[in-house]
Scaffold this active site. Structure first.
Site, PDB file in Angstrom:
ATOM      1  N   LYS A   2      52.643  29.240  80.697  1.00  0.00           N
ATOM      2  CA  LYS A   2      52.809  29.209  79.521  1.00  0.00           C
ATOM      3  C   LYS A   2      52.134  30.496  79.113  1.00  0.00           C
ATOM      4  CE  LYS A   2      52.695  24.538  77.862  1.00  0.00           C
ATOM      5  NZ  LYS A   2      53.459  23.964  79.158  1.00  0.00           N
ATOM      6  N   ASP A   9      57.397  28.640  80.020  1.00  0.00           N
ATOM      7  CA  ASP A   9      57.434  27.447  79.236  1.00  0.00           C
ATOM      8  C   ASP A   9      57.732  27.854  77.796  1.00  0.00           C
ATOM      9  OD1 ASP A   9      57.324  25.520  81.181  1.00  0.00           O
ATOM     10  OD2 ASP A   9      55.390  25.205  80.858  1.00  0.00           O
ATOM     11  N   GLN A  20      64.433  25.235  72.907  1.00  0.00           N
ATOM     12  CA  GLN A  20      64.267  23.847  72.166  1.00  0.00           C
ATOM     13  C   GLN A  20      65.327  23.443  71.450  1.00  0.00           C
ATOM     14  OE1 GLN A  20      60.652  25.441  70.962  1.00  0.00           O
ATOM     15  NE2 GLN A  20      59.382  24.329  72.200  1.00  0.00           N
ATOM     16  N   ARG A  23      66.309  26.686  80.387  1.00  0.00           N
ATOM     17  CA  ARG A  23      65.933  25.112  80.528  1.00  0.00           C
ATOM     18  C   ARG A  23      66.125  24.530  79.046  1.00  0.00           C
ATOM     19  NH1 ARG A  23      59.872  24.222  80.945  1.00  0.00           N
ATOM     20  NH2 ARG A  23      60.024  24.260  83.392  1.00  0.00           N
ATOM     21  N   LYS A  57      64.679  19.215  74.433  1.00  0.00           N
ATOM     22  CA  LYS A  57      64.464  18.754  72.792  1.00  0.00           C
ATOM     23  C   LYS A  57      63.377  19.732  71.966  1.00  0.00           C
ATOM     24  CE  LYS A  57      66.850  14.557  73.313  1.00  0.00           C
ATOM     25  NZ  LYS A  57      66.824  12.891  72.873  1.00  0.00           N
ATOM     26  N   HIS A 108      64.939  13.240  79.568  1.00  0.00           N
ATOM     27  CA  HIS A 108      64.975  11.720  80.022  1.00  0.00           C
ATOM     28  C   HIS A 108      65.990  10.919  79.289  1.00  0.00           C
ATOM     29  CE1 HIS A 108      61.092  13.760  80.168  1.00  0.00           C
ATOM     30  NE2 HIS A 108      60.987  13.452  81.563  1.00  0.00           N
ATOM     31  N   ARG A 156      50.945  15.245  74.180  1.00  0.00           N
ATOM     32  CA  ARG A 156      52.279  15.410  73.899  1.00  0.00           C
ATOM     33  C   ARG A 156      53.195  14.195  74.608  1.00  0.00           C
ATOM     34  NH1 ARG A 156      50.870  20.932  74.163  1.00  0.00           N
ATOM     35  NH2 ARG A 156      51.842  20.988  76.127  1.00  0.00           N
ATOM     36  N   ARG A 157      53.044  13.929  75.826  1.00  0.00           N
ATOM     37  CA  ARG A 157      53.577  12.599  76.348  1.00  0.00           C
ATOM     38  C   ARG A 157      53.431  11.470  75.568  1.00  0.00           C
ATOM     39  NH1 ARG A 157      54.493  17.125  78.209  1.00  0.00           N
ATOM     40  NH2 ARG A 157      55.976  16.939  76.730  1.00  0.00           N
TER      41      ARG A 157
END
Ligand code: FDA
Length: 306
Positions: free
Chosen positions: A96, A130, A162, A183, A186, A226, A287-288
């Site tokens: 990042k 990222d 994104q 990459r 979302k 995912h 965030r996960r």
């Protein structure tokens, strides 16, 4: 509502300090974080490689507040690039810009990342930059374009798009004009409705639209999700357009949908696992939880297991 709650927590500096120093915090984070040292991450990488999955290693950290921290983060990435080569591990690195000092000094972060991309070019490797919150989008895309334009760097640095941002379709076009690897994800941050689709169905529709543009571009991209609907749509589109499996890859996060990761690898798709590690795990972990609040229960249960 829970998503907003966890994203709010992810930005709390005081909770972050408390959690990252506590033993319970470290244990909680293990579900999604490979460990605290690069050795932990390299061992996880070797294990994933032996299951047929390449990796992208991410030394967790963002929004550093001193030049010294930024220099140390960059040094760690240099050693990771060397270790990947020395150990013959199939993997690249993700970083990042705010971990490379972007909040302190733009020139510093650009110098550090330029040196890393040059290192990746020498070792035939790759640096993925990222994408962070929307206040950094334009700068990050400009930085990747500049890095990619340096002679010898093309193909050794890539961007992240994104799908939740309205601007992404135009950004994809601009990156593809320079054949920059993308990459597609979302988007993991809390963004206002004037710049990002508030509804999941709109984000998903945009994801599929952008995925089709990427697959048809002839450049190697990463489809990072995912979501089985996104994955099925990608497989169907590739088949109908006769796009070879080798010309793109799926990407997923360490610890998320391991069943699906194994299945796609067994079916012969490229399946890269993003492996985060390091002491600065707090914001990533929150965030996960925001993506799937049920994870909070899951990790809490594991905390009480031996
Ligand atoms: P979605 O959130 O709709 O989830 C679909 C399904 O996937 C869920 O129903 C659940 O089954 C499963 N799932 C998703 N997240 C889960 C979780 N945390 N735990 C358990 N199950 C989960 N974002 C960003 O803004 N900048 C970036 O640079 C990156 N980089 C990145 C790299 C890689 C390799 C991946 C996979 C993702 C990112 N992201 C990211 C994060 C991304 O934007 C997004 O927040 C998450 O991938 C979740 O979105 P899904 O596409 O998985 O779909």
């Amino acid at each position: 509502m829970l998503r907003a709650f966890f994203l709010g927590l992810s930005r709390s500096a005081s909770l972050r300090r408390l959690a990252e120093r506590s033993a319970a915090g470290k244990k909680l984070s293990q579900r999604f974080v490979a460990g605290t040292t690069s050795e932990d991450a390299l061992q996880v990488a070797a294990t994933l490689n032996s299951a047929g999955m390449p990796v992208s290693l991410d030394d967790l950290g963002e929004n550093v507040t001193s030049a010294q921290e930024a220099e140390e983060s960059a040094a760690l990435y240099h050693s990771l690039l060397d270790e990947l080569t020395a150990r013959g591990i199939r993997g690249n690195v993700s970083l990042k810009l705010t971990h490379m000092g972007l909040d302190i000094d733009h020139a510093l972060s650009q110098r550090l990342v330029t040196e890393l991309v040059a290192h990746a070019a020498r070792t035939k490797n790759f640096v993925r930059v990222d994408m962070e919150g929307s206040e950094y989008t334009q700068h990050t895309l400009d930085a990747v374009r500049q890095l990619h334009a340096i002679p010898g760097h093309a193909g050794h640095v890539g961007a992240v798009i994104q799908a939740y941002l309205y601007r992404s379709e135009r950004d994809v076009e601009e990156l593809l004009a320079n054949s920059i690897r993308i990459r597609l994800c979302k988007g993991a941050y809390k963004e206002p409705a004037n710049i990002a689709f508030p509804k999941k169905s709109d984000v998903d529709a945009n994801y599929i639209k952008l995925m089709k543009t990427l697959l048809k571009s002839g450049v190697f991209h990463g489809i990072a999700t995912h979501d089985e609907q996104m994955i099925d749509a990608t497989i169907r589109f590739a088949e109908s357009e006769k796009i070879a499996r080798e010309s793109f890859e799926f990407q997923m996060l360490y610890g998320v949908r391991r069943d699906l990761q194994k299945r796609l690898a067994a079916e012969g798709y490229g399946m890269r696992v993003y492996v985060p590690f390091g002491a600065g795990w707090y914001a990533y972990f929150m965030r996960r939880l925001a993506e799937r609040p049920a994870n909070a229960l899951f990790v809490a249960k594991n905390l009480f297991r031996k």
